[in-house]
Every structure is written in C-alpha cells, then in structure tokens.
Design a protein around this motif. Structure first.
Motif, PDB file in Angstrom:
ATOM      1  N   ILE A  82       0.835  -1.194   0.000  1.00  0.00           N
ATOM      2  CA  ILE A  82       0.000   0.000   0.000  1.00  0.00           C
ATOM      3  C   ILE A  82       0.877   1.254   0.000  1.00  0.00           C
ATOM      4  CG2 ILE A  82      -0.231   0.068   2.523  1.00  0.00           C
ATOM      5  CD1 ILE A  82      -3.175   1.014   2.038  1.00  0.00           C
ATOM      6  N   THR A  83       0.511   2.185  -0.853  1.00  0.00           N
ATOM      7  CA  THR A  83       1.070   3.533  -0.857  1.00  0.00           C
ATOM      8  C   THR A  83      -0.114   4.467  -1.025  1.00  0.00           C
ATOM      9  OG1 THR A  83       1.433   3.454  -3.249  1.00  0.00           O
ATOM     10  CG2 THR A  83       3.307   2.857  -1.850  1.00  0.00           C
ATOM     11  N   GLU A  84       0.102   5.749  -0.914  1.00  0.00           N
ATOM     12  CA  GLU A  84      -1.028   6.668  -1.037  1.00  0.00           C
ATOM     13  C   GLU A  84      -1.718   6.475  -2.384  1.00  0.00           C
ATOM     14  OE1 GLU A  84      -2.443  11.146  -0.183  1.00  0.00           O
ATOM     15  OE2 GLU A  84      -0.661  10.317   0.720  1.00  0.00           O
ATOM     16  N   ASN A  85      -3.035   6.236  -2.324  1.00  0.00           N
ATOM     17  CA  ASN A  85      -3.904   6.067  -3.492  1.00  0.00           C
ATOM     18  C   ASN A  85      -3.636   4.812  -4.321  1.00  0.00           C
ATOM     19  OD1 ASN A  85      -5.302   8.528  -3.013  1.00  0.00           O
ATOM     20  ND2 ASN A  85      -3.639   9.650  -3.995  1.00  0.00           N
ATOM     21  N   ARG A  86      -2.852   3.849  -3.810  1.00  0.00           N
ATOM     22  CA  ARG A  86      -2.532   2.672  -4.618  1.00  0.00           C
ATOM     23  C   ARG A  86      -2.313   1.433  -3.754  1.00  0.00           C
ATOM     24  NH1 ARG A  86      -0.835   2.102  -9.894  1.00  0.00           N
ATOM     25  NH2 ARG A  86      -0.764   4.352 -10.118  1.00  0.00           N
ATOM     26  N   LEU A  87      -3.025   0.355  -4.105  1.00  0.00           N
ATOM     27  CA  LEU A  87      -2.806  -0.981  -3.538  1.00  0.00           C
ATOM     28  C   LEU A  87      -2.294  -1.853  -4.679  1.00  0.00           C
ATOM     29  CD1 LEU A  87      -6.156  -1.313  -1.597  1.00  0.00           C
ATOM     30  CD2 LEU A  87      -3.909  -1.444  -0.546  1.00  0.00           C
ATOM     31  N   THR A  88      -1.132  -2.467  -4.500  1.00  0.00           N
ATOM     32  CA  THR A  88      -0.555  -3.287  -5.559  1.00  0.00           C
ATOM     33  C   THR A  88      -0.166  -4.654  -5.007  1.00  0.00           C
ATOM     34  OG1 THR A  88       1.631  -2.351  -5.124  1.00  0.00           O
ATOM     35  CG2 THR A  88       0.330  -1.300  -6.860  1.00  0.00           C
ATOM     36  N   ASP A  89       0.208  -5.545  -5.921  1.00  0.00           N
ATOM     37  CA  ASP A  89       0.652  -6.893  -5.563  1.00  0.00           C
ATOM     38  C   ASP A  89      -0.356  -7.607  -4.659  1.00  0.00           C
ATOM     39  OD1 ASP A  89       3.028  -6.397  -6.970  1.00  0.00           O
ATOM     40  OD2 ASP A  89       4.007  -5.598  -5.177  1.00  0.00           O
ATOM     41  N   LEU A  90      -1.645  -7.349  -4.887  1.00  0.00           N
ATOM     42  CA  LEU A  90      -2.681  -7.942  -4.041  1.00  0.00           C
ATOM     43  C   LEU A  90      -2.769  -9.446  -4.233  1.00  0.00           C
ATOM     44  CD1 LEU A  90      -5.537  -5.303  -4.393  1.00  0.00           C
ATOM     45  CD2 LEU A  90      -4.195  -5.820  -2.351  1.00  0.00           C
ATOM     46  N   ARG A  91      -2.976 -10.130  -3.137  1.00  0.00           N
ATOM     47  CA  ARG A  91      -3.210 -11.575  -3.125  1.00  0.00           C
ATOM     48  C   ARG A  91      -4.340 -11.843  -2.141  1.00  0.00           C
ATOM     49  NH1 ARG A  91      -0.456 -11.051  -6.895  1.00  0.00           N
ATOM     50  NH2 ARG A  91       1.641 -11.791  -7.273  1.00  0.00           N
ATOM     51  N   GLY A  92      -5.289 -12.681  -2.550  1.00  0.00           N
ATOM     52  CA  GLY A  92      -6.348 -13.085  -1.637  1.00  0.00           C
ATOM     53  C   GLY A  92      -7.710 -12.481  -1.918  1.00  0.00           C
ATOM     54  N   ILE A  93      -7.831 -11.675  -2.984  1.00  0.00           N
ATOM     55  CA  ILE A  93      -9.124 -11.079  -3.351  1.00  0.00           C
ATOM     56  C   ILE A  93      -9.405 -11.431  -4.808  1.00  0.00           C
ATOM     57  CG2 ILE A  93     -10.521  -8.980  -3.505  1.00  0.00           C
ATOM     58  CD1 ILE A  93      -8.423  -7.636  -1.669  1.00  0.00           C
ATOM     59  N   SER A  94     -10.591 -11.959  -5.068  1.00  0.00           N
ATOM     60  CA  SER A  94     -10.954 -12.283  -6.450  1.00  0.00           C
ATOM     61  C   SER A  94     -12.389 -11.865  -6.737  1.00  0.00           C
ATOM     62  CB  SER A  94     -10.736 -13.771  -6.731  1.00  0.00           C
ATOM     63  OG  SER A  94     -11.442 -14.562  -5.812  1.00  0.00           O
ATOM     64  N   VAL A  95     -12.674 -11.721  -8.024  1.00  0.00           N
ATOM     65  CA  VAL A  95     -13.995 -11.325  -8.502  1.00  0.00           C
ATOM     66  C   VAL A  95     -14.406 -12.300  -9.595  1.00  0.00           C
ATOM     67  CG1 VAL A  95     -13.037  -9.687 -10.201  1.00  0.00           C
ATOM     68  CG2 VAL A  95     -15.380  -9.389  -9.370  1.00  0.00           C
ATOM     69  N   LYS A  96     -15.689 -12.587  -9.636  1.00  0.00           N
ATOM     70  CA  LYS A  96     -16.190 -13.504 -10.665  1.00  0.00           C
ATOM     71  C   LYS A  96     -16.538 -12.690 -11.904  1.00  0.00           C
ATOM     72  CE  LYS A  96     -19.179 -17.477 -11.258  1.00  0.00           C
ATOM     73  NZ  LYS A  96     -20.224 -18.299 -10.634  1.00  0.00           N
ATOM     74  N   VAL A  97     -15.894 -13.037 -13.007  1.00  0.00           N
ATOM     75  CA  VAL A  97     -16.137 -12.394 -14.293  1.00  0.00           C
ATOM     76  C   VAL A  97     -16.666 -13.472 -15.231  1.00  0.00           C
ATOM     77  CG1 VAL A  97     -15.111 -11.129 -16.221  1.00  0.00           C
ATOM     78  CG2 VAL A  97     -14.275 -10.739 -13.892  1.00  0.00           C
ATOM     79  N   MET A  98     -17.898 -13.306 -15.635  1.00  0.00           N
ATOM     80  CA  MET A  98     -18.595 -14.312 -16.436  1.00  0.00           C
ATOM     81  C   MET A  98     -18.651 -15.611 -15.633  1.00  0.00           C
ATOM     82  SD  MET A  98     -19.396 -12.774 -19.282  1.00  0.00           S
ATOM     83  CE  MET A  98     -19.176 -13.212 -20.959  1.00  0.00           C
ATOM     84  N   PHE A  99     -17.911 -16.617 -16.067  1.00  0.00           N
ATOM     85  CA  PHE A  99     -17.931 -17.919 -15.394  1.00  0.00           C
ATOM     86  C   PHE A  99     -16.642 -18.210 -14.630  1.00  0.00           C
ATOM     87  CE2 PHE A  99     -20.499 -18.266 -19.276  1.00  0.00           C
ATOM     88  CZ  PHE A  99     -21.738 -18.443 -18.679  1.00  0.00           C
ATOM     89  N   PHE A 100     -15.714 -17.234 -14.622  1.00  0.00           N
ATOM     90  CA  PHE A 100     -14.386 -17.477 -14.066  1.00  0.00           C
ATOM     91  C   PHE A 100     -14.082 -16.529 -12.906  1.00  0.00           C
ATOM     92  CE2 PHE A 100     -14.296 -18.436 -18.598  1.00  0.00           C
ATOM     93  CZ  PHE A 100     -13.905 -19.764 -18.570  1.00  0.00           C
ATOM     94  N   TRP A 101     -13.334 -17.039 -11.945  1.00  0.00           N
ATOM     95  CA  TRP A 101     -12.840 -16.216 -10.852  1.00  0.00           C
ATOM     96  C   TRP A 101     -11.458 -15.699 -11.247  1.00  0.00           C
ATOM     97  CZ3 TRP A 101     -15.493 -14.595  -6.710  1.00  0.00           C
ATOM     98  CH2 TRP A 101     -16.677 -15.257  -6.404  1.00  0.00           C
ATOM     99  N   VAL A 102     -11.258 -14.379 -11.140  1.00  0.00           N
ATOM    100  CA  VAL A 102      -9.962 -13.773 -11.446  1.00  0.00           C
ATOM    101  C   VAL A 102      -9.505 -12.944 -10.255  1.00  0.00           C
ATOM    102  CG1 VAL A 102     -10.207 -13.778 -13.959  1.00  0.00           C
ATOM    103  CG2 VAL A 102     -11.079 -11.855 -12.653  1.00  0.00           C
ATOM    104  N   ASN A 103      -8.205 -12.892 -10.066  1.00  0.00           N
ATOM    105  CA  ASN A 103      -7.641 -12.164  -8.940  1.00  0.00           C
ATOM    106  C   ASN A 103      -7.629 -10.661  -9.197  1.00  0.00           C
ATOM    107  OD1 ASN A 103      -7.024 -14.498  -7.445  1.00  0.00           O
ATOM    108  ND2 ASN A 103      -5.162 -14.793  -8.634  1.00  0.00           N
ATOM    109  N   ILE A 104      -8.033  -9.898  -8.191  1.00  0.00           N
ATOM    110  CA  ILE A 104      -7.864  -8.451  -8.248  1.00  0.00           C
ATOM    111  C   ILE A 104      -6.419  -8.193  -7.840  1.00  0.00           C
ATOM    112  CG2 ILE A 104      -8.527  -6.240  -7.238  1.00  0.00           C
ATOM    113  CD1 ILE A 104     -11.356  -7.370  -6.920  1.00  0.00           C
ATOM    114  N   LEU A 105      -5.665  -7.555  -8.727  1.00  0.00           N
ATOM    115  CA  LEU A 105      -4.237  -7.375  -8.507  1.00  0.00           C
ATOM    116  C   LEU A 105      -3.878  -5.985  -8.007  1.00  0.00           C
ATOM    117  CD1 LEU A 105      -3.032  -9.110 -11.797  1.00  0.00           C
ATOM    118  CD2 LEU A 105      -3.210 -10.104  -9.508  1.00  0.00           C
ATOM    119  N   GLU A 106      -4.740  -5.012  -8.316  1.00  0.00           N
ATOM    120  CA  GLU A 106      -4.409  -3.630  -7.981  1.00  0.00           C
ATOM    121  C   GLU A 106      -5.680  -2.805  -7.809  1.00  0.00           C
ATOM    122  OE1 GLU A 106      -1.013  -0.916  -9.746  1.00  0.00           O
ATOM    123  OE2 GLU A 106      -2.698  -0.988 -11.155  1.00  0.00           O
ATOM    124  N   VAL A 107      -5.635  -1.863  -6.887  1.00  0.00           N
ATOM    125  CA  VAL A 107      -6.720  -0.902  -6.705  1.00  0.00           C
ATOM    126  C   VAL A 107      -6.063   0.475  -6.654  1.00  0.00           C
ATOM    127  CG1 VAL A 107      -8.641  -0.122  -5.278  1.00  0.00           C
ATOM    128  CG2 VAL A 107      -8.064  -2.558  -5.351  1.00  0.00           C
TER     129      VAL A 107
END
Length: 162
Positions: A82-107
């Motif tokens: 985490i840095t100001e306004n940025r989360l990177t190298d995320l592990r452990g959060i995923s979102v379902k897109v269509m039929f597949f689960w994909v990892n959220i890598l950055e916010v």
C-alpha cells in the motif's frame, strides 16, 4: 469508590491511548482509501510503513455480491503493498467475471473513483460505494427483516417478497 467495571474501562482506554495502534480500516484511511474495501471481520493486520507491505487476516474466508452483479471472494489472509492512493501486488481477493474467478491485482484511487484491475482489464467504481464495509455472506444488503422474509418465501412459495 470506583467500581471494578469503571476501573477496567479506564485501564482499557489508557492501554489504547498508549499503544495508539489504528485498526486496519483506520490504516486504510491514512493512505486515502475508504474502509469499505475490506469486509467486516479483520481480526489482525500487519503493516510495514517503510515498505508498504501489509497483511490482513479475516476471521474466515468471505464472499458476497455487490451491486447485484459482482461476486467477490476474500481469502482469510490478504496481502499486498500500500502507498497513497494505490494498492498493488494484491493476493487473496478475487472477482467472478462471467464464469471465471480472477484475482484483483491492484486498486488505484483516482479522484472520486476506485479502479480495480485484474491485469488485462479494469473497472472503475464511485468512492461512495466503499464508505461502508460489506459483511460476509450478504455484502451491503444485510437487512435482517429482508433476509427473514426471503427465508420464509422459500418455505412457502405462495408468499411474495416485497
């Protein structure tokens, strides 16, 4: 004479004042993020302020739907940087897109939006959607009366839900 309960409360308040350790949700705010990007249930977190590396532990893995269409899943441990306004190298959060689960890598926070990236694609959401932390199982739609009505309706299909 001070009661034992009052004394315990005073000692607890004093200990919190001395340690001054913010919660994981408060720590997010210091980096310009709203608390609602983490679900309710963080039991512990570690943050190395010099590197920005963090770890957040939930009391269990967690999933829920947001805005009726996005299904999110959090593992019991979430890590990243985490840095100001940025989360990177995320592990452990995923979102379902269509039929597949994909990892959220950055916010990334951009003005009044949060951009969530899964690598090849990203989506922006209003910051206002994240001021409240979602609850495992029901997200932000956890009205106990509504949940009770839905359970009753599944037992008696002749009833309609409103």
């Amino acid at each position: 004479m001070t009661s034992p309960v009052a004394l315990l409360l005073l000692l607890t308040a004093a200990a919190l004042t001395v340690t001054g350790t913010p919660t994981a949700y408060e720590a997010l705010r210091t980096y310009n993020f709203p608390p609602g990007i983490l679900p309710i249930g963080v039991t512990n977190y570690e943050l190395d302020k010099s590197s920005g590396n963090f770890r957040a532990d939930l009391n269990r893995s967690c999933s829920f739907s947001l805005q009726g269409s996005y299904q999110l899943s959090y593992k019991s441990t979430i890590t990243g940087k985490i840095t100001e306004n940025r989360l990177t190298d995320l592990r452990g959060i995923s979102v379902k897109v269509m039929f597949f689960w994909v990892n959220i890598l950055e916010v990334v926070r951009k003005s009044d939006n949060l951009d969530f990236s899964v690598g090849v694609a990203s989506a922006a959401f209003p910051l206002d959607d994240f001021f409240e932390s979602p609850q495992c199982g029901c997200g932000l739609d956890c009205d106990p009366l509504r949940i009770r009505k839905l359970k009753l309706n599944t037992k008696n299909p002749s009833l309609s839900s409103s």
